[in-house]
Design a protein around this motif. Structure first.
Motif, mmCIF file in Angstrom:
data_model
loop_
_atom_site.group_PDB
_atom_site.id
_atom_site.type_symbol
_atom_site.label_atom_id
_atom_site.label_comp_id
_atom_site.label_asym_id
_atom_site.label_seq_id
_atom_site.Cartn_x
_atom_site.Cartn_y
_atom_site.Cartn_z
ATOM 1 N N SER A 12 25.675 57.817 26.869
ATOM 2 C CA SER A 12 27.011 58.389 26.832
ATOM 3 C C SER A 12 27.128 59.382 25.687
ATOM 4 O O SER A 12 26.611 59.149 24.610
ATOM 5 N N GLY A 37 36.022 62.528 37.248
ATOM 6 C CA GLY A 37 36.148 61.210 36.646
ATOM 7 C C GLY A 37 37.402 60.512 37.130
ATOM 8 O O GLY A 37 38.266 61.130 37.766
ATOM 9 N N ASN A 46 41.384 56.347 30.048
ATOM 10 C CA ASN A 46 40.520 55.391 30.764
ATOM 11 C C ASN A 46 40.057 54.245 29.877
ATOM 12 O O ASN A 46 39.071 53.570 30.193
ATOM 13 N N LEU A 58 30.072 51.677 34.672
ATOM 14 C CA LEU A 58 29.563 53.045 34.753
ATOM 15 C C LEU A 58 28.684 53.243 35.983
ATOM 16 O O LEU A 58 28.698 54.306 36.608
ATOM 17 N N LEU A 61 31.004 53.732 38.838
ATOM 18 C CA LEU A 61 31.642 55.049 38.760
ATOM 19 C C LEU A 61 30.681 56.160 39.167
ATOM 20 O O LEU A 61 31.092 57.162 39.751
ATOM 21 N N ARG A 62 29.405 55.982 38.879
ATOM 22 C CA ARG A 62 28.405 56.966 39.286
ATOM 23 C C ARG A 62 28.362 57.099 40.807
ATOM 24 O O ARG A 62 28.271 58.207 41.349
ATOM 25 N N TYR A 65 31.742 59.111 41.588
ATOM 26 C CA TYR A 65 32.026 60.433 41.017
ATOM 27 C C TYR A 65 30.779 61.285 40.759
ATOM 28 O O TYR A 65 30.908 62.478 40.497
ATOM 29 N N ILE A 69 30.064 62.204 34.587
ATOM 30 C CA ILE A 69 31.498 61.939 34.754
ATOM 31 C C ILE A 69 32.239 62.173 33.442
ATOM 32 O O ILE A 69 31.652 62.188 32.370
ATOM 33 N N TRP A 70 33.537 62.359 33.554
ATOM 34 C CA TRP A 70 34.403 62.635 32.409
ATOM 35 C C TRP A 70 35.384 61.491 32.240
ATOM 36 O O TRP A 70 36.059 61.080 33.184
ATOM 37 N N LEU A 71 35.464 60.965 31.036
ATOM 38 C CA LEU A 71 36.384 59.888 30.717
ATOM 39 C C LEU A 71 37.233 60.286 29.516
ATOM 40 O O LEU A 71 36.772 61.005 28.633
ATOM 41 N N MET A 79 31.904 62.566 27.916
ATOM 42 C CA MET A 79 31.066 62.888 29.061
ATOM 43 C C MET A 79 29.945 61.864 29.119
ATOM 44 O O MET A 79 29.228 61.672 28.137
#
Length: 343
Positions: A12, A37, A46, A58, A61-62, A65, A69-71, A79
């Motif tokens: 990350s 994201g 988030n 994560l 989420l992958r 998205y 991804i953007w959080l 990012m």
């Protein structure tokens, strides 16, 4: 093959929103496209999404998205890189752009971050430390030569280990101050105060080690040299690298070696035993290999490790399931940059 979930989390990349906005204001002609994201809550963003198992979150989420991804974690824009392809692109072409580290508030206690190998600002000091670690310290010859030191144990050493365990626990706890910087003065969870207290104790013990070594060297002609001797004898050119390491640098370096090599090792061993107890077939294979390679009723020595192939696989799987580091060493962008079509 995609990266293991634990390693994904460690990739990350954090960038403070203040820095991000500052760059945008200086480059008004740039129209940036942010990675996709999940939508976040007002103010909090988030911050509640990762849950108790962020590396698994994560991974999910992958799937939804994509690999980047953007959080938004409070006021921190983040990012996250979630695939081998994206990680390869990052380390190959963007490593220097993201060379800085984002320092958590607890790691600022006693200016720990300024002397740390992992957290020191990008520059000559960090390059010297990393060169010493990779070239002169973490090589088989040096590790084997210092095996006798690792076998020593004392009352003071035990006290040091206990304090280090507390430091690891404190550094791994989520601190609301890191996501809402205006709360620094309040320290609502008391983590900075506790870290300052325990880190002070650890530095005090480390300084005794340094003092004792200096005195021992004056009285002894022993040719054996370990990591601490290497640091004490270091002489830089004083221009693009430090001429000498200060006592603060030495103390912090010792603490970091113990944190990276001792507490993490004990944690990994505990998890490995736990997983083996839950998988009797694997336990039988490990015991059989130990009996064959080491022999019954004999102690496992360091030079046996490279011969224990199945045990090495068990350790690697333990790393995957239970990453030993409770905290991230996230990166921070030094300037505007385009990465895989996003900027």
């Amino acid at each position: 093959m995609d990266l293991a979930p634990g390693f994904l989390l460690c990739l990350s990349i954090f960038a403070s929103s203040a820095l991000f906005l500052f760059i945008r204001r200086r480059n008004n002609s740039i129209t940036g496209k942010l990675p996709p994201g999940p939508p976040g809550w007002p103010i909090f963003g988030n911050i509640f999404d990762p849950g108790t198992m962020p590396h698994q979150t994560l991974t999910r989420l992958r799937d939804k998205y994509g690999q980047v991804i953007w959080l938004r974690l409070g006021s921190v824009n983040t990012m996250a890189i979630l695939s081998t392809k994206a990680a390869t692109e990052f380390f190959k072409n963007h490593d220097l752009t993201f060379a800085e580290r984002n320092i958590t508030e607890t790691m600022r206690a006693h200016d720990y971050h300024k002397s740390s190998v992992a957290l020191a600002p990008y520059g000559s000091y960090r390059r010297v430390l990393r060169r010493l670690v990779t070239v002169d310290m973490l090589v088989n010859k040096r590790i084997n030569e210092t095996a006798y030191i690792r076998r020593k144990y004392s009352k003071e050493g035990f006290e040091f280990f206990v304090v280090m365990s507390r430091l690891m626990d404190l550094s791994g706890k989520g601190n609301i101050v890191d996501f809402f910087p205006w709360l620094k003065w309040l320290d609502p969870q008391g983590l900075k105060r506790k870290m300052t207290k325990d880190l002070g104790k650890a530095i005090g013990i480390a300084s005794k080690f340094v003092k004792q070594r200096r005195e021992d060297k004056k009285l002894s002609d022993n040719n054996k040299r370990d990591f601490l001797d290497l640091l004490l004898e270091f002489e830089g050119n004083g221009k693009d690298e430090p001429a000498k390491f200060s006592d603060q640098d030495l103390n912090i370096f010792i603490l970091e070696l113990f944190m990276a090599g001792s507490e993490t090792t004990s944690s990994t061993v505990e998890w490995a035993f736990t997983e083996l107890l839950c998988n009797p077939e694997s336990m039988i294979k490990v015991k059989a290999e130990l009996s064959r390679v080491v022999g019954p009723n004999k102690r496992v020595e360091e030079n046996d490790i490279q011969k224990l192939h199945y045990l090495n696989v068990v350790i690697k799987e333990t790393f995957r399931l239970h990453p030993p580091l409770p905290f991230l060493v996230p990166r921070r962008a030094l300037q505007d940059n385009e990465f895989m079509g996003y900027c």
